[in-house]
Design a protein around this motif. Structure first.
Motif, PDB file in Angstrom:
ATOM      1  N   ILE A  17     -45.858  26.101   7.547  1.00  0.00           N
ATOM      2  CA  ILE A  17     -47.174  25.413   7.868  1.00  0.00           C
ATOM      3  C   ILE A  17     -46.801  23.812   7.738  1.00  0.00           C
ATOM      4  N   ILE A  18     -45.805  23.337   6.734  1.00  0.00           N
ATOM      5  CA  ILE A  18     -45.704  22.202   6.572  1.00  0.00           C
ATOM      6  C   ILE A  18     -44.925  21.466   7.818  1.00  0.00           C
ATOM      7  N   MET A  19     -44.069  22.303   8.481  1.00  0.00           N
ATOM      8  CA  MET A  19     -43.426  21.645   9.621  1.00  0.00           C
ATOM      9  C   MET A  19     -44.319  21.851  10.915  1.00  0.00           C
ATOM     10  N   LEU A  20     -45.334  22.807  10.752  1.00  0.00           N
ATOM     11  CA  LEU A  20     -46.004  22.780  12.093  1.00  0.00           C
ATOM     12  C   LEU A  20     -46.499  21.606  12.960  1.00  0.00           C
ATOM     13  N   VAL A  21     -46.856  20.474  12.360  1.00  0.00           N
ATOM     14  CA  VAL A  21     -47.318  19.229  13.000  1.00  0.00           C
ATOM     15  C   VAL A  21     -46.016  18.592  13.306  1.00  0.00           C
ATOM     16  N   PRO A  22     -44.947  18.316  12.430  1.00  0.00           N
ATOM     17  CA  PRO A  22     -43.817  17.633  13.043  1.00  0.00           C
ATOM     18  C   PRO A  22     -43.121  18.215  14.110  1.00  0.00           C
ATOM     19  N   LEU A  23     -43.170  19.822  13.973  1.00  0.00           N
ATOM     20  CA  LEU A  23     -42.761  20.657  15.184  1.00  0.00           C
ATOM     21  C   LEU A  23     -43.319  20.191  16.572  1.00  0.00           C
ATOM     22  N   ILE A  24     -44.529  20.303  16.358  1.00  0.00           N
ATOM     23  CA  ILE A  24     -45.402  20.070  17.723  1.00  0.00           C
ATOM     24  C   ILE A  24     -45.294  18.594  18.292  1.00  0.00           C
ATOM     25  N   LEU A  25     -45.199  17.757  17.578  1.00  0.00           N
ATOM     26  CA  LEU A  25     -45.081  16.317  17.909  1.00  0.00           C
ATOM     27  C   LEU A  25     -43.485  16.151  18.530  1.00  0.00           C
ATOM     28  N   TRP A  26     -42.454  16.877  17.796  1.00  0.00           N
ATOM     29  CA  TRP A  26     -41.076  16.708  18.401  1.00  0.00           C
ATOM     30  C   TRP A  26     -41.173  17.156  19.523  1.00  0.00           C
ATOM     31  N   ALA A  27     -41.791  18.617  19.849  1.00  0.00           N
ATOM     32  CA  ALA A  27     -41.846  19.230  21.185  1.00  0.00           C
ATOM     33  C   ALA A  27     -42.359  18.302  22.297  1.00  0.00           C
ATOM     34  N   LEU A  28     -43.652  17.950  21.945  1.00  0.00           N
ATOM     35  CA  LEU A  28     -44.278  17.044  22.757  1.00  0.00           C
ATOM     36  C   LEU A  28     -43.747  15.706  23.405  1.00  0.00           C
ATOM     37  N   THR A  29     -43.270  14.913  22.457  1.00  0.00           N
ATOM     38  CA  THR A  29     -42.302  13.669  22.662  1.00  0.00           C
ATOM     39  C   THR A  29     -41.144  14.192  23.129  1.00  0.00           C
ATOM     40  N   GLY A  30     -40.479  15.323  22.857  1.00  0.00           N
ATOM     41  CA  GLY A  30     -39.195  15.376  23.483  1.00  0.00           C
ATOM     42  C   GLY A  30     -39.378  15.852  25.068  1.00  0.00           C
ATOM     43  N   VAL A  31     -40.531  16.437  25.405  1.00  0.00           N
ATOM     44  CA  VAL A  31     -40.893  16.550  26.730  1.00  0.00           C
ATOM     45  C   VAL A  31     -40.741  15.393  27.642  1.00  0.00           C
ATOM     46  N   ILE A  32     -41.598  14.402  26.978  1.00  0.00           N
ATOM     47  CA  ILE A  32     -41.838  13.009  27.589  1.00  0.00           C
ATOM     48  C   ILE A  32     -40.562  12.332  27.679  1.00  0.00           C
ATOM     49  N   PHE A  33     -39.676  12.331  26.621  1.00  0.00           N
ATOM     50  CA  PHE A  33     -38.538  11.586  26.888  1.00  0.00           C
ATOM     51  C   PHE A  33     -37.533  12.333  27.944  1.00  0.00           C
ATOM     52  N   LEU A  34     -37.616  13.678  28.259  1.00  0.00           N
ATOM     53  CA  LEU A  34     -36.806  14.118  29.372  1.00  0.00           C
ATOM     54  C   LEU A  34     -37.373  13.858  30.851  1.00  0.00           C
ATOM     55  N   VAL A  35     -38.806  13.799  30.883  1.00  0.00           N
ATOM     56  CA  VAL A  35     -39.576  13.632  32.175  1.00  0.00           C
ATOM     57  C   VAL A  35     -39.384  11.758  32.302  1.00  0.00           C
ATOM     58  N   LYS A  36     -39.479  11.137  31.183  1.00  0.00           N
ATOM     59  CA  LYS A  36     -39.510   9.596  31.253  1.00  0.00           C
ATOM     60  C   LYS A  36     -40.711   9.352  32.249  1.00  0.00           C
ATOM     61  N   PRO A  37     -41.806   9.760  31.935  1.00  0.00           N
ATOM     62  CA  PRO A  37     -43.158   9.144  32.909  1.00  0.00           C
ATOM     63  C   PRO A  37     -43.394   7.320  32.805  1.00  0.00           C
ATOM     64  N   GLY A  38     -43.283   6.689  33.857  1.00  0.00           N
ATOM     65  CA  GLY A  38     -43.534   5.183  33.531  1.00  0.00           C
ATOM     66  C   GLY A  38     -42.653   4.450  32.821  1.00  0.00           C
ATOM     67  N   TYR A  39     -41.353   5.154  32.414  1.00  0.00           N
ATOM     68  CA  TYR A  39     -40.205   4.403  31.927  1.00  0.00           C
ATOM     69  C   TYR A  39     -39.794   3.101  33.120  1.00  0.00           C
ATOM     70  N   GLU A  40     -39.729   3.382  34.275  1.00  0.00           N
ATOM     71  CA  GLU A  40     -39.379   2.316  35.154  1.00  0.00           C
ATOM     72  C   GLU A  40     -40.069   1.065  35.040  1.00  0.00           C
TER      73      GLU A  40
END
Length: 209
Positions: A17-40
């Motif tokens: 329960i304590i790690m639920l929010v950080p894990l969700i945020l890690w997963a979502l931001t991790g996807v963004i870092f892989l796809v890199k939308p708008g980075y260019e």
């Protein structure tokens, strides 16, 4: 055995329960870092527009200069040198340090550069020292000693915020962020360890039935 298994499950559930929010945020931001939308666009290089040199130019270098270059912009010629690991821009005639130019000159220099991408940079609306702000939300910093520009838009700032979220830099203080990061890793370890213990103890309990 049943008591130990129940305690493992409780600890695992609490840590989960304590790690639920950080894990969700890690997963979502991790996807963004892989796809890199708008980075260019967010990390687009904004070079000073340079012009061809007129004729030859003779400079007697100082013994302490490690690197030297001469460039020509809309403001004229620039002598850029590195001495003792530090960059500086010098006056071509006196070889003294050349101060930051006037607001009008900075405007001319940056306006000449942003014509390469008017959609992103729009028009400059404010000048504060060596920083210029556009009507599209982009901040442009002038590195006068190197004759270089750096741009930061709302998208760049958003990506930096996502990195702070991903790496648990939530508290605005480097030391506190390190503590939070260690606690996050410890909680993740607890979730993994007690999940494994609950699985092992559950198998043992079923095998004794």
């Amino acid at each position: 055995m049943l008591h130990v298994m129940m305690n493992s499950k409780k600890v695992h559930r609490l840590a989960g329960i304590i790690m639920l929010v950080p894990l969700i945020l890690w997963a979502l931001t991790g996807v963004i870092f892989l796809v890199k939308p708008g980075y260019e666009a967010a990390y687009e290089k904004l070079p000073v527009r340079l012009y061809a040199m007129d004729g030859s130019m003779t400079i007697t270098p100082d013994a302490g200069w490690q690197e030297i270059s001469i460039k020509r912009s809309i403001l004229g010629y620039h002598l850029i040198v590195q001495e003792d690991g530090h960059w500086q821009q010098l006056d071509l005639e006196t070889l003294g340090e050349r101060p930051l130019p006037s607001k009008q000159q900075l405007l001319a220099l940056v306006n000449d550069a942003i014509t390469a991408n008017p959609e992103r940079y729009g028009s400059i609306v404010t000048v504060e020292g060596d920083r210029l702000f556009t009507d599209t939300g982009v901040e442009i910093s002038v590195d006068w000693p190197r004759l270089a520009l750096q741009q930061t838009g709302t998208d760049t700032r958003m990506i930096r915020t996502l990195y702070k979220i991903h790496y648990l830099q939530w508290l605005g203080d480097s030391w506190l962020n390190k503590v939070l990061g260690v606690l996050g890793l410890a909680a993740l370890f607890v979730v993994t360890l007690f999940g494994l213990l609950a699985y092992v103890n559950g198998n043992k309990y079923r095998n004794t039935q």
